[in-house]
Design a protein around this motif. Structure first.
Motif, PDB file in Angstrom:
ATOM      1  N   GLN A  10       0.842  -1.192   0.000  1.00  0.00           N
ATOM      2  CA  GLN A  10       0.000   0.000   0.000  1.00  0.00           C
ATOM      3  C   GLN A  10       0.877   1.241   0.000  1.00  0.00           C
ATOM      4  N   LEU A  11       0.388   2.291  -0.665  1.00  0.00           N
ATOM      5  CA  LEU A  11       1.119   3.541  -0.756  1.00  0.00           C
ATOM      6  C   LEU A  11       0.152   4.702  -0.620  1.00  0.00           C
ATOM      7  N   PRO A  12       0.129   5.333   0.554  1.00  0.00           N
ATOM      8  CA  PRO A  12      -0.714   6.531   0.674  1.00  0.00           C
ATOM      9  C   PRO A  12      -0.228   7.576  -0.329  1.00  0.00           C
ATOM     10  N   LEU A  13      -1.143   8.262  -0.952  1.00  0.00           N
ATOM     11  CA  LEU A  13      -0.783   9.154  -2.052  1.00  0.00           C
ATOM     12  C   LEU A  13      -1.583  10.445  -1.956  1.00  0.00           C
ATOM     13  N   ARG A  14      -0.911  11.560  -2.150  1.00  0.00           N
ATOM     14  CA  ARG A  14      -1.593  12.851  -2.186  1.00  0.00           C
ATOM     15  C   ARG A  14      -1.525  13.387  -3.599  1.00  0.00           C
ATOM     16  N   MET A  15      -2.628  14.016  -4.017  1.00  0.00           N
ATOM     17  CA  MET A  15      -2.693  14.615  -5.353  1.00  0.00           C
ATOM     18  C   MET A  15      -3.743  15.707  -5.344  1.00  0.00           C
ATOM     19  N   SER A  16      -3.741  16.507  -6.391  1.00  0.00           N
ATOM     20  CA  SER A  16      -4.735  17.574  -6.488  1.00  0.00           C
ATOM     21  C   SER A  16      -6.122  16.979  -6.734  1.00  0.00           C
ATOM     22  N   LYS A  17      -7.134  17.737  -6.383  1.00  0.00           N
ATOM     23  CA  LYS A  17      -8.507  17.277  -6.622  1.00  0.00           C
ATOM     24  C   LYS A  17      -8.763  17.092  -8.113  1.00  0.00           C
ATOM     25  N   SER A  18      -8.174  17.956  -8.936  1.00  0.00           N
ATOM     26  CA  SER A  18      -8.405  17.841 -10.382  1.00  0.00           C
ATOM     27  C   SER A  18      -7.776  16.558 -10.933  1.00  0.00           C
ATOM     28  N   LEU A  19      -6.574  16.208 -10.456  1.00  0.00           N
ATOM     29  CA  LEU A  19      -5.947  14.969 -10.910  1.00  0.00           C
ATOM     30  C   LEU A  19      -6.752  13.763 -10.444  1.00  0.00           C
ATOM     31  N   LYS A  20      -7.214  13.801  -9.207  1.00  0.00           N
ATOM     32  CA  LYS A  20      -8.044  12.699  -8.707  1.00  0.00           C
ATOM     33  C   LYS A  20      -9.312  12.577  -9.551  1.00  0.00           C
ATOM     34  N   GLY A  21      -9.908  13.703  -9.906  1.00  0.00           N
ATOM     35  CA  GLY A  21     -11.099  13.676 -10.755  1.00  0.00           C
ATOM     36  C   GLY A  21     -10.819  13.040 -12.107  1.00  0.00           C
ATOM     37  N   MET A  22      -9.653  13.369 -12.677  1.00  0.00           N
ATOM     38  CA  MET A  22      -9.294  12.760 -13.961  1.00  0.00           C
ATOM     39  C   MET A  22      -9.108  11.255 -13.828  1.00  0.00           C
ATOM     40  N   LEU A  23      -8.499  10.821 -12.721  1.00  0.00           N
ATOM     41  CA  LEU A  23      -8.321   9.384 -12.491  1.00  0.00           C
ATOM     42  C   LEU A  23      -9.654   8.677 -12.303  1.00  0.00           C
ATOM     43  N   VAL A  24     -10.539   9.283 -11.530  1.00  0.00           N
ATOM     44  CA  VAL A  24     -11.866   8.701 -11.301  1.00  0.00           C
ATOM     45  C   VAL A  24     -12.619   8.598 -12.632  1.00  0.00           C
ATOM     46  N   ASP A  25     -12.575   9.640 -13.440  1.00  0.00           N
ATOM     47  CA  ASP A  25     -13.247   9.621 -14.744  1.00  0.00           C
ATOM     48  C   ASP A  25     -12.660   8.546 -15.651  1.00  0.00           C
ATOM     49  N   ALA A  26     -11.333   8.456 -15.693  1.00  0.00           N
ATOM     50  CA  ALA A  26     -10.677   7.453 -16.539  1.00  0.00           C
ATOM     51  C   ALA A  26     -11.018   6.044 -16.070  1.00  0.00           C
ATOM     52  N   ALA A  27     -11.004   5.833 -14.757  1.00  0.00           N
ATOM     53  CA  ALA A  27     -11.328   4.510 -14.215  1.00  0.00           C
ATOM     54  C   ALA A  27     -12.755   4.121 -14.575  1.00  0.00           C
ATOM     55  N   ARG A  28     -13.671   5.056 -14.434  1.00  0.00           N
ATOM     56  CA  ARG A  28     -15.076   4.796 -14.769  1.00  0.00           C
ATOM     57  C   ARG A  28     -15.206   4.450 -16.261  1.00  0.00           C
ATOM     58  N   LYS A  29     -14.556   5.255 -17.096  1.00  0.00           N
ATOM     59  CA  LYS A  29     -14.603   5.037 -18.551  1.00  0.00           C
ATOM     60  C   LYS A  29     -14.044   3.663 -18.929  1.00  0.00           C
ATOM     61  N   ASN A  30     -12.993   3.232 -18.220  1.00  0.00           N
ATOM     62  CA  ASN A  30     -12.326   1.964 -18.532  1.00  0.00           C
ATOM     63  C   ASN A  30     -12.842   0.784 -17.721  1.00  0.00           C
ATOM     64  N   ASN A  31     -13.915   1.009 -16.964  1.00  0.00           N
ATOM     65  CA  ASN A  31     -14.521  -0.057 -16.140  1.00  0.00           C
ATOM     66  C   ASN A  31     -13.508  -0.688 -15.187  1.00  0.00           C
ATOM     67  N   ARG A  32     -12.734   0.168 -14.523  1.00  0.00           N
ATOM     68  CA  ARG A  32     -11.755  -0.297 -13.553  1.00  0.00           C
ATOM     69  C   ARG A  32     -11.959   0.470 -12.249  1.00  0.00           C
ATOM     70  N   SER A  33     -11.389  -0.074 -11.192  1.00  0.00           N
ATOM     71  CA  SER A  33     -11.344   0.686  -9.944  1.00  0.00           C
ATOM     72  C   SER A  33     -10.307   1.791 -10.118  1.00  0.00           C
ATOM     73  N   VAL A  34     -10.382   2.806  -9.270  1.00  0.00           N
ATOM     74  CA  VAL A  34      -9.381   3.878  -9.332  1.00  0.00           C
ATOM     75  C   VAL A  34      -8.004   3.292  -9.047  1.00  0.00           C
ATOM     76  N   ASN A  35      -7.921   2.379  -8.097  1.00  0.00           N
ATOM     77  CA  ASN A  35      -6.639   1.738  -7.796  1.00  0.00           C
ATOM     78  C   ASN A  35      -6.084   1.023  -9.029  1.00  0.00           C
ATOM     79  N   ALA A  36      -6.902   0.241  -9.704  1.00  0.00           N
ATOM     80  CA  ALA A  36      -6.443  -0.480 -10.891  1.00  0.00           C
ATOM     81  C   ALA A  36      -5.995   0.496 -11.980  1.00  0.00           C
ATOM     82  N   GLU A  37      -6.698   1.604 -12.115  1.00  0.00           N
ATOM     83  CA  GLU A  37      -6.325   2.613 -13.110  1.00  0.00           C
ATOM     84  C   GLU A  37      -4.955   3.203 -12.792  1.00  0.00           C
ATOM     85  N   VAL A  38      -4.725   3.534 -11.525  1.00  0.00           N
ATOM     86  CA  VAL A  38      -3.437   4.109 -11.114  1.00  0.00           C
ATOM     87  C   VAL A  38      -2.314   3.096 -11.332  1.00  0.00           C
ATOM     88  N   VAL A  39      -2.513   1.857 -10.904  1.00  0.00           N
ATOM     89  CA  VAL A  39      -1.488   0.823 -11.036  1.00  0.00           C
ATOM     90  C   VAL A  39      -1.177   0.567 -12.510  1.00  0.00           C
TER      91      VAL A  39
END
Length: 87
Positions: A10-39
């Protein structure tokens, strides 16, 4: 220590709200969890596409994808053969 504890660090991670939003959107679009998208994105950034696919979808993912592709090829061939004009 459980299997997942031994395997997954596990790796605690800090990022901007806008970057997190982009990750959440990408994960949703790709049918993955946010964790899977980041990895997946991290693995790709190191140039290891095979590891990225296995990380995102599991160790047997490439074999399963190859089998699916072969099945689709066979279905396409059967379809084309059935639609071919009879002479």
């Amino acid at each position: 220590m459980s299997y997942s504890e031994a395997r997954d660090a596990q790796l605690p991670l800090r990022m901007s709200k806008s970057l997190k939003g982009m990750l959440v959107d990408a994960a949703r679009k790709n049918n993955r969890s946010v964790n899977a998208e980041v990895v997946l994105r991290l693995a790709k950034s190191f140039g290891d596409e095979v590891a990225a696919v296995e990380t995102a979808y599991g160790p047997s993912a490439l074999h399963e994808m190859a089998a699916d592709i072969q099945a689709l090829r066979e279905m396409a061939e059967a379809f084309m053969k059935a639609r071919a004009p009879r002479i």
